[in-house]
Design an enzyme around this catalytic site. Sequence first.
Site, PDB file in Angstrom:
ATOM      1  N   LYS A 138       0.817  -1.179   0.071  1.00 20.19           N
ATOM      2  CA  LYS A 138       0.077  -0.024   0.156  1.00 20.19           C
ATOM      3  C   LYS A 138       0.661   1.359  -0.094  1.00 20.19           C
ATOM      4  O   LYS A 138       0.537   2.074  -0.768  1.00 20.19           O
ATOM      5  CB  LYS A 138      -0.841  -0.113   1.231  1.00 20.19           C
ATOM      6  CG  LYS A 138      -1.515   1.011   1.293  1.00 20.19           C
ATOM      7  CD  LYS A 138      -2.458   1.025   2.777  1.00 20.19           C
ATOM      8  CE  LYS A 138      -1.190   1.118   4.068  1.00 20.19           C
ATOM      9  NZ  LYS A 138      -1.898   1.286   5.319  1.00 20.19           N
ATOM     10  N   ASP A 147      -4.972   7.770   3.593  1.00 19.71           N
ATOM     11  CA  ASP A 147      -4.623   6.501   4.180  1.00 19.71           C
ATOM     12  C   ASP A 147      -5.477   6.120   5.223  1.00 19.71           C
ATOM     13  O   ASP A 147      -5.788   6.830   6.181  1.00 19.71           O
ATOM     14  CB  ASP A 147      -2.938   6.701   4.504  1.00 19.71           C
ATOM     15  CG  ASP A 147      -2.546   5.334   4.651  1.00 19.71           C
ATOM     16  OD1 ASP A 147      -3.129   4.123   4.098  1.00 19.71           O
ATOM     17  OD2 ASP A 147      -1.301   5.282   5.259  1.00 19.71           O
ATOM     18  N   GLU A 148      -5.364   4.864   5.467  1.00 16.76           N
ATOM     19  CA  GLU A 148      -6.128   4.106   6.766  1.00 16.76           C
ATOM     20  C   GLU A 148      -7.654   4.846   6.890  1.00 16.76           C
ATOM     21  O   GLU A 148      -8.133   4.872   7.782  1.00 16.76           O
ATOM     22  CB  GLU A 148      -5.244   4.526   7.930  1.00 16.76           C
ATOM     23  CG  GLU A 148      -4.051   4.135   7.942  1.00 16.76           C
ATOM     24  CD  GLU A 148      -3.799   2.564   8.080  1.00 16.76           C
ATOM     25  OE1 GLU A 148      -4.675   1.885   8.130  1.00 16.76           O
ATOM     26  OE2 GLU A 148      -2.624   2.190   8.382  1.00 16.76           O
ATOM     27  N   ARG A 195       1.345  -8.392  10.932  1.00 13.36           N
ATOM     28  CA  ARG A 195       2.595  -7.455  11.003  1.00 13.36           C
ATOM     29  C   ARG A 195       3.904  -8.505  10.655  1.00 13.36           C
ATOM     30  O   ARG A 195       4.892  -8.208  10.267  1.00 13.36           O
ATOM     31  CB  ARG A 195       2.898  -7.090  12.301  1.00 13.36           C
ATOM     32  CG  ARG A 195       1.759  -5.737  12.710  1.00 13.36           C
ATOM     33  CD  ARG A 195       1.249  -4.706  11.737  1.00 13.36           C
ATOM     34  NE  ARG A 195       0.170  -5.483  11.086  1.00 13.36           N
ATOM     35  CZ  ARG A 195      -0.069  -4.684   9.622  1.00 13.36           C
ATOM     36  NH1 ARG A 195       0.519  -3.815   9.352  1.00 13.36           N
ATOM     37  NH2 ARG A 195      -1.088  -5.085   9.126  1.00 13.36           N
TER      38      ARG A 195
END
Length: 882
Positions: free
Chosen positions: A84, A279-280, A739
């Site tokens: 991303k 973003d997010e 992650r």
Amino acid sequence: MFDDIPILTDDDNTAPLPSAGARRPALSAPANLAHSSQPRTAPPSADPNTFAESLFQGLTPPQAQAVRHTEGPLLILAAAGSGKTRVITRRIAFLVSCGVAPWQILALTFTNKAAGEMRERIHTVLGGAVSEDGTENRRTRGLTVTTFHSLCARLLRKYAAAAGLKPDFSIYNTSDQLTLVKKAIEAAQLSTANFQPRSVLSVISNAKNELIDAERFAAEAYDFSQKAIARVFTAYTRKLREANAVDFDDLLLLIAKLLRVNPDVRAECQRRWQYLMVDEYQDTNQAQFQIASLIAGEPSATHRPNICVVGDPDQAIYGWRGADISNILDFEKHYPAAATIKLGENFRSSPPILASADALIKHNKNRKPKPLFTSKEGGEKLDVVQCRDELHEASLVAAWLRKHHDADPAEGAAPIAWREMAIFYRTNALSRVLEEAMRSANIPYTIARGTSFYEREEVKNALAYLRVIANQADSVSLGRIINVPTRGIGDTSMGRVEELAERTRSPMMEALRNADQVEGLSARALNAMAKFVSLIDAWTGGGTFLGANISSTLAELIDRVLKESGLEAMYRAQAQTTKSESDLERLDNLAELISSAQQFELEYDAASDPASDLTGGPPSADGEAISKLSSLAGPALAPETGLAIIPAAAGNINVIQAPPLLALLRGFLESIALVADADVVDPSQGSVTLMTLHAAKGLEFPAVAIVGLEEGLLPHMRARESDEALEEERRLCFVGITRAMRRLLLTAAKYRTQRGMSERTITSRFLEELPREHVRGSDQSDPYADLQGTAWGTHAADDEANVSAVQNISSDRQRPIRELSSGGASGAGRSPFPIGSSVRHPQFGVGSVKAFTAGAQARITVEFRGAGTKTLVLEYARLTKA
DNA sequence: TTGCGATCCCTTTTT
DNA sequence: GGGATCGCAA
């Protein structure tokens, strides 16, 4: 010991950013003529086509498509680890290479850290493209990459008057808010026993996140409790305004409101930012949604907003603070012309990790099915271990990390550096035990808690002084320090002055000045108050921040405040009597504060100052020159405030410009108010990162351990009430798992001690939801097992692992820090650190000395690994030999 | 007014 | 376990 001292991050102020040349009133706004509908001129690069092509190198077809789609609304559904950030970075670079002026681009991220990284990456991509005439800097000039909150703070400074504020407003954090809410509850004649400040505050905050202000809240209140809260809300808001302060929610709320009701402001922002990226996006709330849509402009036959949002509904973890997942789900409804691109391929995690994450998230019912796939092969299974208790868990994690750090390549396992590892937990309270385990296992670690430094008593007090200096109406800060150190102004006396302030509706500071009108004050108190007022006046030059007696640098100002207020002396005396390490540390922390101010100042770019013209045209050529003007050469001052009033570039909005030192102080305080936990994560530190699952969002690590997979902890107790909340917990776990790149450890403890009581736990349902074939489970919770060894893997299925938890061998373990620290300003004729030698800085890590300038303010230039080259004032830098 | 000790409360996540 | 608050004595 110093691990949790945060890094003052590369805040926006340090970036070559929104520099609109606003130091001078730009009377026209030529840049506004440039419009997205016009044909693009050739990119500035010598060979534009080659450069533009290079931006697509190594991208998958959907990634490339996302980069290429520059006009009109775009939704990028980016699965975890799907590249991303890479896409966003390249897309911005591509926009610029297409001839879009950088200052027309606005990219909004969630944390300062994310913003800083993105800025750097864009800079790298773009900077590399131009080489001939040293113009690379200009290619990102004016580009705005920042967080919603920072952006709003800046806009609010600029349009303060329009929003009903003075530009020197304070930003109140949670503890300030709490203080004020308590007072508001009293003012509404309610009891804090029936109305808990915390819960009232959260009601207010939730309302604000949905753009409901006190007025509307009162209008919609239907029962007693709602009506009571409405009264508190109203009183709270009034008190905020009287203190010339805003809280976090106000930053968003007030700007959303302003953009909606003020066509001038809206038009200015829309003209300035033709390209918007968020973003997010799955974690935006109603207020943020409004801000983004208002800046982008409503879609119509003639307007196709260039808004590009990026997000992943499976990673929505901020529902509790008002984030509204329907913002991303309904994007296509709001922008019917929107293109949607799905990035599904994961480039980060090994197949077992990815498959586990996928299996977990599939248990969420309220979710659009979505493929999550990788073309990678092989990979290690997840380690899942049941431990005896949290101590056992912590040392087991330590052993696991050690094992991977010391792995022998000859045996086919690649060693993993400390900085490539992280430990995640659901609640901050879990960090303590882990911390101790890291210490005793000699593993260097850093806790990602951005605010912890600023929450220490001594730092809070120092900052309260500074906030009063910047904003004399700031009653919460004033109340905090009026009697620190004790000067004989007790609660009784302050209560009387408060009454006067309340009665005359004037700020506390004003009431203090008029204390002689207050009845019943002792001569001692009166005298002390007069002295206090003159202290403040001396520091601020009576509010003008100009004049021969006024400090010219921020560090000087803070130093002066610490000395003249008696704060430093107070802590020194305290340290001398107690001789305790923690009291000695307080003095260090105050020095550290000065040091961070110093750093802030060195990196400060006046052209990107909050008060400067954020929405104006292109950066002016002389922006930098102007920013270097001395403090004495400020513009003409308005008589009362010491602030210069300058007409804005466009519209009828006054822009108020502050004297340099005040502007610097504001910027400094603002950067502190808006630090995030995740901002502290610094891979150059060479240490394991400990953080909450929330803070882990957006990061990746080769090896990850997640602790506390127990019912009540993950999923958290408070989330068990609703399915929605439970699914958010599952997403949180999903975020944690995704992650991890290569190695993942999940642990649960059979017994866990919380608030002093050891209780039997139940393992988390999330563990049951993981696919067996990808998991290597082991139950080590048998209390009769070898208590001392906590040998990782002795009970595990594979024998490859067998590492003692308490090994003392470590090449890069932490060293004591307070070895050298050079004796202050004196003796600064020669550098205690020869050029070329290696030094360590508590914030920036290890670096090598490049240059040294002797003198009273001796400066040393150090090239830090990872943190870049910095010039520091030796006295404050707290360098040690490395 | 200050400083200390006892008591109470509370426990999620954060810009 | 620990932080905030309260009450009491000097």
